[in-house]
Design a protein around this motif. Sequence first.
Motif, short mmCIF file in Angstrom:
data_model
loop_
_atom_site.label_atom_id
_atom_site.label_comp_id
_atom_site.label_asym_id
_atom_site.label_seq_id
_atom_site.Cartn_x
_atom_site.Cartn_y
_atom_site.Cartn_z
N GLU A 162 0.97 -1.24 0.05
CA GLU A 162 0.07 -0.22 -0.16
C GLU A 162 0.59 1.42 0.20
O GLU A 162 1.89 1.36 1.15
N PRO A 163 0.78 2.04 -0.81
CA PRO A 163 1.41 3.65 -0.78
C PRO A 163 1.75 4.00 0.08
O PRO A 163 3.14 4.38 0.71
N GLU A 164 0.64 4.33 1.12
CA GLU A 164 0.07 5.31 2.39
C GLU A 164 1.38 4.26 3.28
O GLU A 164 2.33 4.96 4.01
N ALA A 165 1.09 3.00 3.08
CA ALA A 165 2.48 2.10 4.17
C ALA A 165 3.35 2.64 3.41
O ALA A 165 4.54 2.29 4.78
N ILE A 166 3.91 2.25 2.90
CA ILE A 166 5.37 2.00 2.39
C ILE A 166 6.19 3.92 2.54
O ILE A 166 7.22 3.62 2.61
N GLU A 167 5.36 4.65 2.27
CA GLU A 167 5.48 6.64 2.49
C GLU A 167 6.15 6.05 4.27
O GLU A 167 6.51 6.82 3.87
N ALA A 168 5.58 5.40 4.92
CA ALA A 168 5.54 5.94 6.29
C ALA A 168 6.70 4.87 6.49
O ALA A 168 7.83 5.19 7.56
N GLN A 169 7.24 3.66 6.47
CA GLN A 169 8.18 3.21 6.24
C GLN A 169 8.92 3.80 5.98
O GLN A 169 10.42 3.97 6.23
N GLU A 170 9.69 4.59 4.90
CA GLU A 170 9.91 5.52 4.15
C GLU A 170 10.70 6.29 5.08
O GLU A 170 12.24 6.96 5.42
#
Length: 859
Positions: A162-170
């Motif tokens: 999920e894009p939002e989850a990937i951004e959160a991890q970054e």
Amino acid sequence: MRLGQFIFLLFFLVTGIVAAPAQEKRDVYVDDSGTMRWGHNDEEVKGFGVNYSVPFAHAYRTAKKMEVDVKEAIDNDVYHFSRLDFDLYRIHVWDTEISDAEGNLLENEHLEAFDYLLKQLKDRNINFMITPIAFWGSGWPEPDPETPGFSHKYGKEGSLTEPEAIEAQENYLARFLEHVNPYTGVAYKDEPNIIAFEVSNEPHHKGTAEEVTEFVQKMVTAMRSTGTEKPIFYNVSHSTHLAEAYFDADIQGGTFQWYPTGLGFQKELEGNLLPNVNDYNIPFDDVIKKNNAAKLVYEFDAADVMKSYIYPAMARSFREAGIQIATHFAYDPTYMAHANTEYNTHYMNLAYTPSKALALMISGKVFHEVPMGKDLGKYPDNLTFQNFNIDYDNDLASYNAEEDFIYTNTNNLQPKNLSSLKKLAGFGNSEVVKYEGAGAYFLDKLEDGAWRLEVMPDAILVDNPFGKNNLEKTVAVINWNTWEMKVDLPDLGENVSIRSLNEGNDFTAEVNGKSFSIAPGTYLIYKEGSNPTVAEGQNLNNISITEFFAPESTVEKTYVIHEAVEEISENSSLEITSTMVSNEDIEKVEVWLQNGNVYESMELTRQEGYTYSAEVPENLLQQGFLQYRIIVNTANSSFTFPADQEGDPGQWDFFSDESYVTRIVKEEHPLFLFNAVENSDHIVGKWQRGNQLVPGDAPGEAEYQVKVEQLYEEDEENLNADPIYDYSFRYNFSKKIQGRAEELPHFDKLVVKGRSLSSELQKVQVALVNKDGASFGKIIELQPTTQEYVIDLAELEPVKTVTLPRPYPGFLPYYFDHKLPEMFDVFEMKSLQISIGPGLDQEEREGKQEMGITSIRLE
């Protein structure tokens, strides 16, 4: 000119010597051969240690529940890490506890405790390998609580896609690396003791190669945005068909794990498990070498195993596979090790599992001394290598070098060079130390004629540590006791003196030559009449000579640990042996026995340590059922076992009729190796939904049914693996035959009682497996009705041994590759291996397989 500069110049003018400053650690790099090296001296990085999770999750909650000071607990356990010579630590950080849904870092009690732990490790010269993202909830083994982190919101699968989850991890990865540890004043990205980062724990990717490379690269880019130059690793032991995709991102190495005995058996696995750790073969190693990448192991354990012999064998196989550093999973915090609640399939702690902890100490030596990639041969030739020896029969691993002698159990090994010895660590008796206690001990040479002696209290296993555990269930106890010890070291002479070193230790030893009484603590042992020049604050390999920690005694009742021999032949001998420990002095141990109308009583006598035993009178060893109870008498009470009830059976209000039972049969009686109604719970094999135990045709019988829809199922974690059409399970019958082992040569037939569960014949291979893992079997065809099938032992031929339990990761070899002689010896047989697959043609392989086994016996 500053004062320091003036003193330096004056020193130079007077002596002409310039002292070279100590090199500060610089970031590790990976060279063109895929080897991690230190930036300040280009030396190969070496390291071995443990995972340990006190700042997080269940361990942290348990500390609060038990009102344990978390920092003090960390201090104590980290001391033991140094005592075991660990120089590496790893943890998958519970990101869900220290982040919010957007990936912002939360400065809270978990992060603060983690920072404190890292500072204590650093002070002991222990390096770290940190995995910032765990993905897991923080509940295990409890239900997951509500936590603020992104992984709690999205879960592992969502976090990968999920894009939002990937951004959160970054965001999180950058914030995590930039975090400044208040105890060191250094950001994680710059911490010299951090060897490398692993992005996340076991991601299990399911996307395309392009999607996976893009994801990994985003994580790496976020970490590199902080300016860190440390190697970044990624888990490559899952979804191995994506190996190329992982390395297409800018990672410097791959991480691996190893659970060669599976996970979650719920009881101790029996038998020789060295075949399970014969090698660590990585089928995609060419991809790693092509990318000049390094390899490390983030987790490993021989789960559900209480023996010590196996760990150095695992370390050996890792080094052969080119693994550079490794950490065991997981070290139990001492304050909760009595219950083993954190991960009940694992159990490791210096105080509570001393032999296993010493095995890790030896494993560390393997990682520091055995060159990466060195071929040490196949089993059994690889059990002795360099300074190491592995002995399954005596549950012994040993390291015998010029200056060090470490062993995990009683042995008669001669130290390689007694006069040059500087360190000894052990358990049990050896040619140097005689000791009855059940704790580890350590001897460190301080100077000629003076040694530091450290003695841990006794650890006694009192319940199954691998079952369903909770904090109210005690699986092991600690007992502080005074035992006699004899130390035979040439520089100590014929007479020694002893004085205590650790704070609060007022024990005074009674000395007789080289022998002396000893209690848990730290001591100076020195040649009588000498005057050692030992400073109280002296440092010895990252520990102070006056340090000591051990849990207090936890024995609050009387424990009897005993398992009856299942079956013997009449007129043979039988010894009853038991381990006993009590919070009161044991004055007498009685056994009340009955066989039919014959009644006897006898006394068990202490043999050594906590072991009591006696021979059963001959008149009781006639055909029948020998029933007996053990009564432990102390000054204030008596307790009867196995009921664990106060009092004895002679009292009017004693109500329990529980007893230990041994069957006594005629010598020509068949010897059952497997009986489904009794033994199905101990079968080792891959779980299948259709496998079950059902009532048999006759009273007291049952049938173990195996139903396999497909012999080969594609493994989504190893899509490139060659198909293997086989379903096998194993049962170790060692305990069933131990009372009749001498009769084995009298048997010449194997009788299988079973049937096909369908209307078709079912081909099944029945094999006997010896203690070293060589198998000898024959294929039979089961009819749709229950029948007995007779196999002449002379007809058994060498067959493939399946590695059981199946290991993690799943890419490891399915069959055991060995150099064992292909000679059948019934004396050596320890297990049954039942296989569906051998003898089937391609059409038969593709069909459903169904069978039922009632029993297997020797006649």
